[in-house]
Design an enzyme around this catalytic site. Structure first.
Site, PDB file in Angstrom:
ATOM      1  CG  HIS C  80      -1.636   1.284   1.454  1.00 20.63           C
ATOM      2  ND1 HIS C  80      -2.715   1.695   0.706  1.00 20.63           N
ATOM      3  CD2 HIS C  80      -1.411   2.286   2.344  1.00 20.63           C
ATOM      4  CE1 HIS C  80      -3.122   2.881   1.136  1.00 20.63           C
ATOM      5  NE2 HIS C  80      -2.359   3.267   2.124  1.00 20.63           N
ATOM      6  CG  ASP C 109       7.042  16.976 -27.100  1.00 25.72           C
ATOM      7  OD1 ASP C 109       6.306  16.312 -27.837  1.00 25.72           O
ATOM      8  OD2 ASP C 109       7.460  16.554 -25.997  1.00 25.72           O
ATOM      9  CD1 TRP C 144       6.191   3.590   3.875  1.00 18.69           C
ATOM     10  CD2 TRP C 144       7.358   4.274   2.090  1.00 18.69           C
ATOM     11  NE1 TRP C 144       6.558   4.895   4.078  1.00 18.69           N
ATOM     12  CE2 TRP C 144       7.262   5.344   3.015  1.00 18.69           C
ATOM     13  CE3 TRP C 144       8.050   4.488   0.891  1.00 18.69           C
ATOM     14  CZ2 TRP C 144       7.838   6.606   2.779  1.00 18.69           C
ATOM     15  CZ3 TRP C 144       8.601   5.737   0.656  1.00 18.69           C
ATOM     16  CH2 TRP C 144       8.503   6.783   1.591  1.00 18.69           C
ATOM     17  CB  SER C 174      11.147   5.690 -14.407  1.00 10.75           C
ATOM     18  OG  SER C 174      10.070   6.529 -14.711  1.00 10.75           O
ATOM     19  CB  SER C 175      11.917   9.266 -10.687  1.00 12.31           C
ATOM     20  OG  SER C 175      10.714   8.629 -10.370  1.00 12.31           O
ATOM     21  CG  HIS C 258      12.185  15.345   4.656  1.00 11.60           C
ATOM     22  ND1 HIS C 258      11.117  15.038   5.485  1.00 11.60           N
ATOM     23  CD2 HIS C 258      11.984  16.603   4.232  1.00 11.60           C
ATOM     24  CE1 HIS C 258      10.338  16.110   5.564  1.00 11.60           C
ATOM     25  NE2 HIS C 258      10.840  17.065   4.822  1.00 11.60           N
ATOM     26  CD  GLU C 260       9.320  10.261  -3.190  1.00 12.14           C
ATOM     27  OE1 GLU C 260      10.173  10.756  -3.948  1.00 12.14           O
ATOM     28  OE2 GLU C 260       8.287   9.704  -3.601  1.00 12.14           O
ATOM     29  CE1 TYR C 262      10.772  18.820   2.806  1.00 13.21           C
ATOM     30  CE2 TYR C 262       8.541  19.632   2.683  1.00 13.21           C
ATOM     31  CZ  TYR C 262       9.680  19.375   3.410  1.00 13.21           C
ATOM     32  OH  TYR C 262       9.704  19.667   4.737  1.00 13.21           O
ATOM     33  CB  SER C 273      -0.105  28.079  -6.759  1.00 13.06           C
ATOM     34  OG  SER C 273       0.375  27.682  -5.496  1.00 13.06           O
ATOM     35  CG  HIS C 307      12.074  15.339  10.431  1.00 14.01           C
ATOM     36  ND1 HIS C 307      11.962  16.498   9.712  1.00 14.01           N
ATOM     37  CD2 HIS C 307      11.408  14.414   9.708  1.00 14.01           C
ATOM     38  CE1 HIS C 307      11.283  16.279   8.608  1.00 14.01           C
ATOM     39  NE2 HIS C 307      10.933  15.019   8.579  1.00 14.01           N
ATOM     40  CG  HIS C 308      11.780  10.876   8.478  1.00 12.00           C
ATOM     41  ND1 HIS C 308      10.450  10.759   8.162  1.00 12.00           N
ATOM     42  CD2 HIS C 308      12.263  11.900   7.726  1.00 12.00           C
ATOM     43  CE1 HIS C 308      10.145  11.671   7.253  1.00 12.00           C
ATOM     44  NE2 HIS C 308      11.215  12.371   6.971  1.00 12.00           N
ATOM     45  CB  THR C 333       5.679  24.444   4.816  1.00  9.31           C
ATOM     46  OG1 THR C 333       7.017  23.997   4.670  1.00  9.31           O
ATOM     47  CG2 THR C 333       4.741  23.426   4.219  1.00  9.31           C
ATOM     48  CE  LYS C 336       5.130  27.043  -1.487  1.00  8.18           C
ATOM     49  NZ  LYS C 336       5.593  25.735  -1.716  1.00  8.18           N
ATOM     50  NE  ARG C 455       3.914   3.698  10.330  1.00 15.14           N
ATOM     51  CZ  ARG C 455       4.616   4.427   9.462  1.00 15.14           C
ATOM     52  NH1 ARG C 455       5.403   5.376   9.913  1.00 15.14           N
ATOM     53  NH2 ARG C 455       4.504   4.252   8.172  1.00 15.14           N
TER      54      ARG C 455
END
Lengths: 349, 201, 621
Positions: C80, C109, C144, C174-175, C258, C260, C262, C273, C307-308, C333, C336, C455
């Site tokens: 998941h 293009d 994950w 790919s990314s 991290h 990621e 964002y 926006s 912080h993780h 953050t 905004k 969890r």
């Protein structure tokens, strides 16, 4: 290019559903927040602390909670207000094309940063305070997190036990966390935050329990199949009762008098049980939990089941059936043998 | 300026607003990414430096003269790469081909030196991927660099082959230029690796 | 191939055969088609990830439940999370990057059309590879974020982790390729007059995202390589017995992880926006500040990763440092959000479906951001991390934030992409059902975390006070599922008989609304000249300072269109992706397959590179 797109919604005579929806959302949320069902006094609650560590954490949690609640009300309120006040009226002109307001933007940035500073200062102080080196008079407990149970050793008292941790009130306890296999996390919610149990290092955590009682603990880092079943119980005593417990644990187990238990002991000493388990004076295995005072514990198998004759018998017969992935092998014991072994283990008070 | 770039773009669709060729910019982006890649590998090496529980130490196994020679090879090959580009710019295809070939061969020599070094470590010194943390970090870091060099050598040999078949000339300057950028990057990473692994005690 | 001839006005278009149609999609290099491919694939995987969630919620609805066992549940939460992050949100964002970036910058293009197609096919092969694990009975079960050393060969001897590890590597390639492509596109292919500060804010957020993609993914690439070498070749990177440190994995993973998050949120912020100014009919309030905030978030996003890891015992100095950097990053953050409110203030707000989702984003992301501020304090986080509180937090920002934003983008740009308008009424039903379901699912999870529910547990005891709200959460999850059925029915109905959309159904402000819906293959018949971020608005209404709207330009001539050259289709991107998949999956099958796959890959790379080398005379690229 037409200035008015043909798909604009008009609500000339019907109720303003937008407003209804927004108000409904507000009512729903307020109701949800105050409705029955938010009981905080539960066995694994983190917000009714029973130790100094827990209280230090809780103070900062409450501080942050009030500020974030305030910001929440301000922001969501402003959002709802804008939606209501500035909704398009039929025939309205194009609004003033405002690009920004530098003084305003600077102000709200500074205001937000100040709030964060208010949160940051006690946070930093608490980080250092709660990670101070343990006092020399602290009770030492060595914790070993293994898949999927907990071993506790008291080096000063020379006690080894499993899944049930006994502590006195009023004395700082210094936990030294060891991980023989994978990463786990040692967590007693009512006594404070968690600390991971990491291979290749010895983490530590200190706290002073303040209120006698029974508090569940649980592994809080995914560690494989039965992570959900890697639980433990913490029993906090008055200092006098704690001494009683220590004395009892230090006393070697008495010989079983019940014939079934005696039979169980015979089976035990003649089986591979002795390779994994320690019973003081009987066997010296170090892979599974120390069973010397198994009968004095109310739960077993990573605190998954209560120590009833029925549960213990079923466990011995087929551990994997009771706890997925259990590393205790199925020894092929018959029902009778298992019952006898259970009687023996439960006699070890 | 933007208009000039716009008119220019009509003639060469590879040049963008900045006046830089898309492919060159793309190569720079890739190299930035590759910096993070090697940075993570070098960071891993440094994290485990001195932490092996057993096995030979760097001091025990390194042949500094040989690896210095290899480093010099790679540096020289960057020079020949620049010369190749210079020649190509003036449509001196034969000269360019020669310099490209020299670059590729020096790169190949570097890789072969590395193969020699790796086999010596494994067979002579008992240093393998799984013998110790030093073995793991050393072989993975230098191995991936060697793989990058190998990729570069193949690329250069392909360019040489095209040139020898008359399919490469001054019009393909940008294509060879980006191969050059890649090659210089691989060289610079080697300077960093060489310093961190071989030279710093 | 002179594909452009077919798009001259008045040209007769032959009805394609089925194979012809399929082949045209398999060989497309058109960014719009690639966007549609990403979008459809992402939605399918989103549904798969959703089903995984529903099964989990069924299991957790009751204590000591037996819907699924421990192993299956562990596989479900692993898949998941992996699916939602890598196969749903990221490719959905990619769909919008692909479709909208060239349109919003006035380009025809992207910089590298074939590389663009290659990115998609590699993505698809990675997604299929990951799901092949279901076929081979080795579904990933390490979570994950796959913490070492649980993922080592010793503790995870089956191929489960291998599928996860190799699948992520493929997806990472790919990314990164897409990142290089869009970086060059945005920097180098803007229409004349579009300076960086005149780019739409969606482009800016996407731009920062591309930097994050190309700089963050190498960290997890290395982490996964070290894991692969440990598992396949016996290296000792994460082996404690040999001195290896499992925390090395965590550092490498979160250095990627991290940034990621964002990557996951910035595109949605960009979409919001765009939507807010359009529907409030005034410019984004403080657009430069929103842009600078995005840049700062991207930059400082590399400084908060630990912080993780507040519970791993890094020591008070590291804890304090990361706590401060995390609180610092909350400032851009949060700011905004104020800017978005400022956009609504004083506006003339039209309540249509895209706006609902944008408003939902603001409301929900605010909540997720505030619980994030709590997590920034290590003492507090030690109670919250690894509990349902953090599950609530990240679902508020990822679902309440990203998913709501992406749905907003879908409703907003649907008419541009398909030429049809999604039904407004069904759209609103979707929104309210999803709001209700989402909050019912995840708000109680804050409470569950605070009363101690960890969890990643497949079951729980009945006497802990967790029963009622777990059941409510499950009901909420099924409500969310119901809302998706509404969306799907909207899509089906619209495709069959939806209202035809004009080029500019929302009275938009940016360039994409100045071309037909759907756009012709060449996007812009004439390359636009840009004077402002909201250039189209200026064209329509003038600058509000007394300047008149610009005169309408002369109609485009057939000769102008005939002069447009669009890149031809190519099957090398597809073939190269297949070759790479063969090579990498060989790691699980046999060395011969790796070698053959490797040779095929080299061959396809060669053909790919040579395809445009010395094409027919007259073309430079």
């Amino acid at each position: 290019m037409t200035p008015r797109p043909s798909t604009v919604s008009r609500f000339p005579k019907r109720p303003d559903w937008t407003l209804v929806g927004l108000l409904g959302a507000v009512v729903f949320l307020t109701g949800a927040c105050s409705w029955v069902g938010w009981n905080w006094d539960t066995p694994m609650s983190t917000v009714i602390p029973k130790s100094d560590f827990g209280r230090a954490t809780h103070e900062i949690f409450m501080l942050i909670s009030w500020w974030t609640l305030g910001i929440f009300i301000a922001v969501e309120g402003a959002l709802l207000y804008c939606c209501w006040r500035f909704r398009e009226r039929p025939g309205a002109p194009i609004p003033k094309q405002v690009h920004g307001n530098t003084p305003l933007e600077i102000s709200w940035t500074i205001a937000f940063a100040v709030i964060l500073l208010i949160i940051a200062i006690p946070t930093i102080q608490a980080i250092f305070k709660t990670q101070e080196a343990p006092a020399a008079t602290a009770l030492r407990v060595e914790v070993f997190g293994k898949q999927w149970w907990w071993e506790f050793r008291y080096p000063q008292q020379k006690i080894t036990t499993a899944n049930e941790l006994h502590l006195p009130t009023g004395q700082m306890v210094a936990f030294f966390l060891n991980a023989p296999d994978v990463i786990h996390s040692f967590w007693i919610p009512q006594l404070g935050g968690k600390r991971d149990v990491v291979p290749h290092r010895v983490n530590h955590i200190t706290l002073t329990p303040e209120v006698p009682g029974e508090y569940p603990g649980q592994c809080a880092e995914y560690c494989g199949m039965s992570h959900a079943n890697m639980r433990f119980r913490v029993i906090v005593h008055t200092p006098a009762d704690f001494e009683k417990w220590v004395k009892a644990q230090q006393t070697p187990p008495v010989e079983p008098t019940d014939p079934l238990a005696q039979q169980g002991k015979t089976i035990f000493t003649q089986s591979t049980c002795v390779g994994c388990h320690t019973i003081s004076g009987v066997s010296a295995g170090h892979i599974g939990p120390d069973l010397t005072h198994f009968g004095s514990r109310t739960t077993f198998a990573g605190s998954l089941m209560t120590s009833t004759p029925d549960n213990v018998t079923k466990w011995i017969e087929n551990p994997e059936h009771m706890k997925p992935g259990a590393l205790m092998p199925n020894l092929g014991m018959t029902g009778e043998q298992s019952k006898a072994l259970a009687a023996y283990l439960l006699s070890l008070k | 300026m933007a208009d000039h770039a716009a008119t220019h773009a009509v003639h060469d669709p590879n040049i963008g607003n900045t006046g830089i060729d898309h492919r060159k910019m793309g190569m720079w982006a890739f190299l930035g990414s590759d910096c993070m890649f090697f940075g993570s590998l070098i960071g891993t090496y440094l994290a485990y430096k001195g932490k092996s529980l057993s096995g030979p130490t760097p001091h025990d196994v390194f042949n500094i003269p040989l690896t210095s020679y290899s480093a010099a090879l790679l540096l020289a090959s960057s020079l020949t790469m620049v010369l190749a580009l210079g020649a190509l710019q003036h449509d001196r295809v034969k000269a360019a081909t020669g310099w490209l070939l020299a670059t590729a061969l020096m790169g190949l020599h570097f890789v072969l030196n590395q193969v020699y070094e790796f086999t010596t470590f494994a067979l002579h010194d008992g240093l393998t991927l799984s013998s110790s943390l030093f073995g793991s970090t050393f072989f993975v870091l230098t191995g991936f660099h060697g793989a990058h060099v190998t990729g570069g050598v193949i690329w250069l040999l392909l360019l040489v082959s095209l040139a020898m078949r008359g399919k490469l000339d001054a019009r393909d300057y940008t294509k060879v230029e980006i191969a050059g950028l890649y090659w210089h990057f691989v060289d610079i990473v080697w300077i960093a690796i060489f310093t961190v692994i071989y030279l710093i005690p | 191939m002179a594909t452009h001839a077919a798009f001259m006005p008045g040209a007769k278009v032959e009805t394609p055969t089925l194979w012809g149609a399929v082949a045209s999609w398999l060989t497309t290099v058109d960014h719009k088609r690639i966007g549609i491919l990403y979008g459809s694939s992402a939605f399918i995987f989103f549904l798969i990830g959703g089903i995984e969630a529903l099964i989990m919620r069924l299991q957790l609805a009751r204590p000591d439940n037996t819907v699924v066992g421990a192993q299956t549940f562990n596989e479900l939460f692993t898949m998941h999370g992996t699916t939602m992050v890598f196969l749903a949100i990221m490719p959905m964002s990619a769909a919008f990057f692909n479709y909208m970036i060239p349109l919003q910058i006035g380009a025809r293009d992207v910089a590298f059309p074939r590389l663009n197609a290659l990115s998609y096919w590699i993505f698809l092969s990675g997604a299929l590879f990951l799901h092949a694990s279901f076929v081979f009975g080795a579904v990933p079960d390490g979570g994950w974020f796959g913490y070492a050393n649980l993922t080592s060969a010793q503790f995870s001897p089956r191929h489960t982790i291998d599928f996860w590890m190799l699948g992520l590597q493929i997806l990472g390639i790919s990314s990164m390729l897409a990142g290089f492509n869009f970086l060059v596109t945005i920097i180098n292919m803007r229409a004349p007059g579009m300076t960086l500060m005149r780019m739409p804010v969606f482009i800016w957020m996407s731009f920062v995202t591309q930097f994050l993609l190309v700089l963050a993914f190498p960290c997890i690439t290395v982490g996964l390589i070290l894991l692969m070498f440990d598992r396949f070749f016996g290296t000792l990177f994460y082996v404690p017995a040999a001195g290896g440190d499992p925390l090395l994995w965590q550092h490498l993973f979160w250095l990627f992880g991290h940034p990621e998050v964002y990557i996951l949120i910035l595109p949605a912020m960009g979409i919001v926006s765009e939507i807010l100014p359009t529907f409030a009919r005034k410019p984004l309030f403080g657009a430069p500040v929103v842009i600078y905030s995005g840049i700062m978030i991207g930059f400082f996003g590399f400084g908060v990763w630990s912080h993780h890891m507040f519970s791993v015992g890094m020591g008070p100095v590291a804890d304090a440092a990361f706590s401060i950097s995390t609180m610092l990053i909350a400032v851009p953050t949060g700011v905004k959000i104020f800017n978005w409110l400022g956009t609504l203030w004083g506006g003339s707000i039209r309540f249509q479906t895209p706006l609902y989702f944008a408003l939902g984003f603001i409301a929900m992301f605010t909540m997720g951001g505030l619980s994030g501020v709590m997590h920034a304090s290590p003492p507090v986080d030690l109670q919250q991390t690894d509990t349902y509180f953090v599950v609530a937090h990240f679902h508020y920002v990822l679902f309440g934030g990203s998913i709501f934003g992406l749905f907003g983008g879908a409703y907003y740009w649907w008419p541009k992409i398909t030429g049809k308008l999604l039904d407004e009424r069904l759209g609103k039903v979707h929104f309210w059902l999803m709001m209700l379901g989402f909050n019912l699912t995840f708000f109680p999870q804050h409470y569950l975390g605070l009363i101690g529910m960890p969890r990643r547990i497949y079951t729980y005891a009945p006497d802990l006070g967790w029963n009622f709200w777990n059941l409510m959460s499950t009901i909420g999850a099924f409500t969310i599922a119901l809302s998706f059925l509404v969306f799907i029915s909207n899509v089906i109905r619209t495709t069959r008989s939806g209202k035809v959309a004009s080029p500019d159904p929302w009275d938009g402000r940016t360039l994409e609304w100045s071309i037909p819906s759907p756009p012709p293959v060449y996007n812009f018949a004439r390359v636009p000249q840009v004077r402002d971020r909201d250039d189209l608005w200026l064209q329509k209404y003038g600058d509000g300072h007394g300047g008149a709207p610009r005169p309408r330009p002369a109609p485009v001539t057939a000769a102008e269109i005939a002069a447009i050259h669009m890149p031809p289709t190519s099957f090398w991107p597809l073939l190269l992706a297949v070759a790479m998949a063969v090579m990498l999956s060989g790691l699980l099958i046999s060395a011969y397959q790796i070698i053959i796959g490797g040779l095929l890959t080299l061959y396809c790379m060669y053909k790919f590179a040579m395809e445009l080398h010395r094409p027919a005379e007259g073309h430079g690229h």
